[in-house]
Every structure is written in structure tokens, then in C-alpha cells.
Scaffold this motif. Structure first.
Motif, PDB file in Angstrom:
ATOM      1  N   UNK A  59       0.901  -1.046   0.116  1.00 33.17           N
ATOM      2  CA  UNK A  59      -0.172  -0.081  -0.035  1.00 33.17           C
ATOM      3  C   UNK A  59       0.984   1.082  -0.024  1.00 33.17           C
ATOM      4  N   UNK A  60       0.694   2.144  -0.888  1.00 30.88           N
ATOM      5  CA  UNK A  60       1.371   3.508  -0.953  1.00 30.88           C
ATOM      6  C   UNK A  60       0.238   4.644  -0.339  1.00 30.88           C
ATOM      7  N   UNK A  61       0.419   5.036   0.807  1.00 24.64           N
ATOM      8  CA  UNK A  61      -0.361   5.874   1.168  1.00 24.64           C
ATOM      9  C   UNK A  61       0.082   7.599   0.708  1.00 24.64           C
ATOM     10  N   UNK A  62      -0.769   8.197   0.237  1.00 18.89           N
ATOM     11  CA  UNK A  62      -0.529   9.646  -0.622  1.00 18.89           C
ATOM     12  C   UNK A  62      -1.315  10.673  -0.180  1.00 18.89           C
ATOM     13  N   UNK A  63      -0.879  12.009  -0.249  1.00 16.33           N
ATOM     14  CA  UNK A  63      -1.427  13.005  -0.106  1.00 16.33           C
ATOM     15  C   UNK A  63      -2.870  12.851  -0.841  1.00 16.33           C
ATOM     16  N   UNK A  64      -3.937  13.349  -0.333  1.00 16.41           N
ATOM     17  CA  UNK A  64      -5.157  13.298  -1.136  1.00 16.41           C
ATOM     18  C   UNK A  64      -5.166  14.755  -2.194  1.00 16.41           C
ATOM     19  N   UNK A  65      -5.626  14.650  -3.371  1.00 13.75           N
ATOM     20  CA  UNK A  65      -5.526  15.610  -4.370  1.00 13.75           C
ATOM     21  C   UNK A  65      -6.148  16.881  -3.724  1.00 13.75           C
ATOM     22  N   UNK A  66      -7.351  16.510  -3.165  1.00 14.47           N
ATOM     23  CA  UNK A  66      -7.851  17.885  -2.714  1.00 14.47           C
ATOM     24  C   UNK A  66      -6.983  18.529  -1.578  1.00 14.47           C
ATOM     25  N   UNK A  67      -5.996  17.972  -0.977  1.00 12.49           N
ATOM     26  CA  UNK A  67      -5.265  18.214  -0.158  1.00 12.49           C
ATOM     27  C   UNK A  67      -4.088  19.188  -0.812  1.00 12.49           C
ATOM     28  N   UNK A  68      -3.747  18.600  -1.934  1.00 16.44           N
ATOM     29  CA  UNK A  68      -2.978  19.299  -2.786  1.00 16.44           C
ATOM     30  C   UNK A  68      -3.290  20.538  -3.585  1.00 16.44           C
ATOM     31  N   UNK A  69      -4.650  20.382  -3.996  1.00 17.35           N
ATOM     32  CA  UNK A  69      -4.922  21.668  -4.353  1.00 17.35           C
ATOM     33  C   UNK A  69      -5.039  22.825  -3.074  1.00 17.35           C
ATOM     34  N   UNK A  70      -5.191  22.771  -2.069  1.00 15.07           N
ATOM     35  CA  UNK A  70      -5.297  23.699  -0.952  1.00 15.07           C
ATOM     36  C   UNK A  70      -3.790  23.900  -0.569  1.00 15.07           C
ATOM     37  N   UNK A  71      -2.817  22.983  -0.732  1.00 10.95           N
ATOM     38  CA  UNK A  71      -1.474  22.886  -0.434  1.00 10.95           C
ATOM     39  C   UNK A  71      -0.629  22.765  -1.353  1.00 10.95           C
ATOM     40  N   UNK A  72      -0.530  23.586  -2.435  1.00  8.04           N
ATOM     41  CA  UNK A  72       0.333  23.110  -3.870  1.00  8.04           C
ATOM     42  C   UNK A  72       1.807  22.867  -3.324  1.00  8.04           C
ATOM     43  N   UNK A  73       2.335  23.393  -2.406  1.00  9.98           N
ATOM     44  CA  UNK A  73       3.656  23.274  -2.041  1.00  9.98           C
ATOM     45  C   UNK A  73       3.978  21.684  -1.724  1.00  9.98           C
ATOM     46  N   UNK A  74       3.053  21.066  -1.487  1.00 11.48           N
ATOM     47  CA  UNK A  74       3.103  19.621  -1.142  1.00 11.48           C
ATOM     48  C   UNK A  74       3.106  18.694  -2.259  1.00 11.48           C
ATOM     49  N   UNK A  75       3.090  19.423  -3.408  1.00 10.68           N
ATOM     50  CA  UNK A  75       3.095  18.678  -4.788  1.00 10.68           C
ATOM     51  C   UNK A  75       4.380  17.876  -4.953  1.00 10.68           C
ATOM     52  N   UNK A  76       5.285  18.455  -4.425  1.00  8.88           N
ATOM     53  CA  UNK A  76       6.797  17.863  -4.733  1.00  8.88           C
ATOM     54  C   UNK A  76       6.955  16.539  -3.933  1.00  8.88           C
ATOM     55  N   UNK A  77       6.322  16.134  -2.834  1.00  8.61           N
ATOM     56  CA  UNK A  77       6.136  15.141  -1.981  1.00  8.61           C
ATOM     57  C   UNK A  77       5.390  14.194  -2.765  1.00  8.61           C
ATOM     58  N   UNK A  78       4.244  14.308  -3.232  1.00  7.14           N
ATOM     59  CA  UNK A  78       3.168  13.783  -4.199  1.00  7.14           C
ATOM     60  C   UNK A  78       4.028  13.328  -5.382  1.00  7.14           C
ATOM     61  N   UNK A  79       4.746  14.100  -5.925  1.00  5.41           N
ATOM     62  CA  UNK A  79       5.729  13.862  -7.061  1.00  5.41           C
ATOM     63  C   UNK A  79       6.292  12.589  -6.831  1.00  5.41           C
ATOM     64  N   UNK A  80       7.172  12.594  -5.669  1.00  2.44           N
ATOM     65  CA  UNK A  80       8.138  11.679  -5.226  1.00  2.44           C
ATOM     66  C   UNK A  80       7.183  10.342  -4.906  1.00  2.44           C
ATOM     67  N   UNK A  81       6.087  10.664  -4.600  1.00  2.00           N
ATOM     68  CA  UNK A  81       5.378   9.246  -4.319  1.00  2.00           C
ATOM     69  C   UNK A  81       5.077   8.489  -5.579  1.00  2.00           C
ATOM     70  N   UNK A  82       4.598   9.375  -6.268  1.00  2.00           N
ATOM     71  CA  UNK A  82       4.258   9.068  -7.843  1.00  2.00           C
ATOM     72  C   UNK A  82       5.322   8.252  -8.471  1.00  2.00           C
ATOM     73  N   UNK A  83       6.486   8.675  -8.320  1.00  2.00           N
ATOM     74  CA  UNK A  83       7.870   8.025  -9.014  1.00  2.00           C
ATOM     75  C   UNK A  83       8.141   6.456  -8.253  1.00  2.00           C
ATOM     76  N   UNK A  84       7.851   6.670  -6.999  1.00  2.00           N
ATOM     77  CA  UNK A  84       7.903   5.415  -6.384  1.00  2.00           C
ATOM     78  C   UNK A  84       6.993   4.433  -6.785  1.00  2.00           C
ATOM     79  N   UNK A  85       5.746   4.829  -7.048  1.00  2.00           N
ATOM     80  CA  UNK A  85       4.591   3.815  -7.490  1.00  2.00           C
ATOM     81  C   UNK A  85       5.064   3.553  -9.014  1.00  2.00           C
ATOM     82  N   UNK A  86       5.474   4.329  -9.760  1.00  2.00           N
ATOM     83  CA  UNK A  86       5.753   3.876 -11.150  1.00  2.00           C
ATOM     84  C   UNK A  86       7.274   2.844 -11.133  1.00  2.00           C
TER      85      UNK A  86
END
Ligand code: URA
Length: 279
Positions: free
Chosen positions: A246-273
């Protein structure tokens, strides 16, 4: 007084409410004010009969309202709901069966205020199953998960690692669902009881879709599947639930409110890939 509304009158009333801006359900269940018992205020002991400001003539035979029906034990009601959900989920041999079983499940009042049951979207043959929290307004209207602003961001995030829910090729697709299939009023958080009674359906959903990887989007999904909250700490590390990574990730609704966290989300996406590429 008993009154039957014609369809035209009912529609006119609805349109009038929409014009006034009343477009959202604010309670968990619809309330028929015509059927609601009339409660009669009883003056407090020693208080003058018209302390509430009404003239004494308002209620010539002021009677105490009947006591409420004995409240049922909520713990036992929840147990019964959970075991009914387990039996219904276990009886589903296909995703279509499961959707029908959820539609027939009567214990969760959220269904009464929802327009649609939001079951899943994408390709159920995908190796990746994304589990969000609950439908919002757009999802409730369209009957599909993650179709509003958060869903559009999710689609862009997935596209960045070559995944697409609309792909008929299993390897490049995803399958998406939520912990709750019905929208909570005002998008409030799901209650523990709602999560508990709907989890048997989520678990069966995972069994039937048989993904290789689960992605938990946000705190509610982590709480339901991993029994843990605190997405800022959980995200980015592989965990285990239902014998799956299981990969826990930030919810995209949270990322819309906190765009600076997209960097972490990108790292998680790369890990998933990377995990998908490893096979
Ligand atoms: N948020 C979710 O968790 N799920 C949806 O389907 C939409 C928004």
C-alpha cells in the motif's frame, strides 16, 4: 391535513428551493416535516404557563409529548449492520454483484441523502487500485469517483507517470473507488460507524478487482485500510494491507489547497511507477 402534491407542484417547489440556493442536503437523511410528530412544549415546573410568550389559549389541553421510543443500543445496531454487510459482500461473486449488494444495503443512512451510489471507475483489470475517501458533490451527481477538481488533478498526476483510468490496456490503467460509496452531507468526514459498516464491501471490492498495489488517498483511506492516521508521516513509505503493498499519498484535494506539497506527491508517484516497472 393530508395533501398530495402533483408532480408539477413538487417540481415547482424544488425549483423554488434551488432558486433560493438550497441545493445541498444538510442532514444525513431526508426529514418529512408532515410526518414528524408534533412536540408540545411543557412549561417548566413552577414557570407560568405562558412563559414561552404564547397566550394560554394556544394549547387548551397542553399534554406532555409521549416519551420517545426506547432507543436501540447503537453498538448492537452497528454490529448487526457490519455482519449484514459482511454476508452481503461475501455473497458477491462479481463486481456487478457487489454493486447490487451495496445498493441493497439499507443500514447506512447516507444513501438516503445521496443522488447516486458511487462504486468505481477505471479499469478493474489494472494492477493499481486507488482508494479515496467518499464522493463529493460532482461525484454524487455523476455517479463516478474523482470527477471534480480533485479528480482532475488526480488524472493529471497519473498521466505524469503514464497511467490513465480510461485506458483499456490493463498495465497502463488504474481502478478507482472510495471507502464510502455515498456522499456525506456537506462533505463531512465519514463517521467511524459508517466506515465500519462499509469496510466489508471495500474489502470484497479489493478481492474481486485483485490489484497488485493499493494506493490510499488521504487520511480517511489510511485510517480505514491501515488503521493509522497522519498522512504527512505515512506518505511515501510502502505499507501492507490485505496482503498487498500500500502506498499512502496526499489526497489531491489537499494538494489543491497546499500546492507546495506536490513535490512530495511527485516523489510518491515516482515510487509507484518504479514499483510497477519492477513488476
Ligand atoms: N474525494 C474522494 O476522496 N473521493 C472522490 O471520489 C472525490 C473526492
Amino acid at each position: 391535513m393530508e395533501q398530495e402534491l402533483s408532480l408539477i407542484e413538487a417540481r415547482a417547489l424544488l425549483e423554488w428551493q434551488v432558486e433560493l440556493g438550497a441545493t445541498e442536503a444538510i442532514g444525513d437523511a431526508p426529514l418529512d416535516r408532515y410526518e414528524a410528530p408534533q412536540t408540545i412544549e411543557k412549561p417548566a415546573q413552577g414557570a407560568p404557563a405562558n412563559a414561552g410568550g404564547r397566550s394560554e389559549g394556544d394549547h387548551p389541553q397542553a399534554v406532555a409529548a409521549p416519551p420517545p421510543l426506547a432507543a436501540e443500543d447503537p453498538g448492537r445496531m452497528l454490529e448487526a449492520a457490519v455482519s449484514e454487510a459482511r454476508a452481503a459482500a461475501a455473497g458477491a461473486a462479481t463486481l456487478d454483484d457487489l454493486r447490487a449488494a451495496m445498493g441493497a444495503f439499507s443500514h447506512c443512512d447516507l444513501r438516503l441523502g445521496a443522488r447516486n451510489l458511487v462504486f468505481g471507475d477505471g479499469n478493474p483489470a489494472s494492477p493499481v487500485m486507488i482508494i479515496g475517501e467518499a464522493p463529493g458533490r460532482d461525484e454524487d451527481m455523476q455517479g463516478k469517483p474523482f470527477v471534480g477538481a480533485a479528480g482532475q488533478l488526480l488524472d493529471r498526476m497519473l498521466a505524469a507517470i503514464d497511467l490513465d483510468r480510461a485506458s483499456s490496456d490493463a498495465a497502463s490503467s488504474v481502478y478507482i473507488t472510495n471507502i464510502l460509496p455515498w456522499r456525506p452531507p456537506q462533505n463531512r468526514d465519514p463517521s467511524p460507524a459508517e466506515i465500519a459498516m462499509l469496510m466489508p464491501f471495500v474489502e470484497r471490492h479489493v478481492q474481486l478487482a485483485a490489484p497488485k498495489i493499493l494506493v490510499c488517498m488521504g487520511n480517511i483511506s489510511c485510517l480505514a485500510l491501515l488503521g493509522r492516521k497522519g498522512i504527512s508521516r505515512l506518505r511515501g513509505s510502502w505499507m501492507q494491507a490485505m496482503d498487498l503493498p500500500v502506498m499512502p499519498m496526499f489526497h489531491p484535494a489537499y494538494l489543491l489547497r497546499n500546492p507546495v506539497m506536490k513535490r512530495e506527491a511527485w516523489a510518491d508517484l515516482l515510487e509507484l511507477r518504479a514499483r510497477l516497472d519492477k513488476g
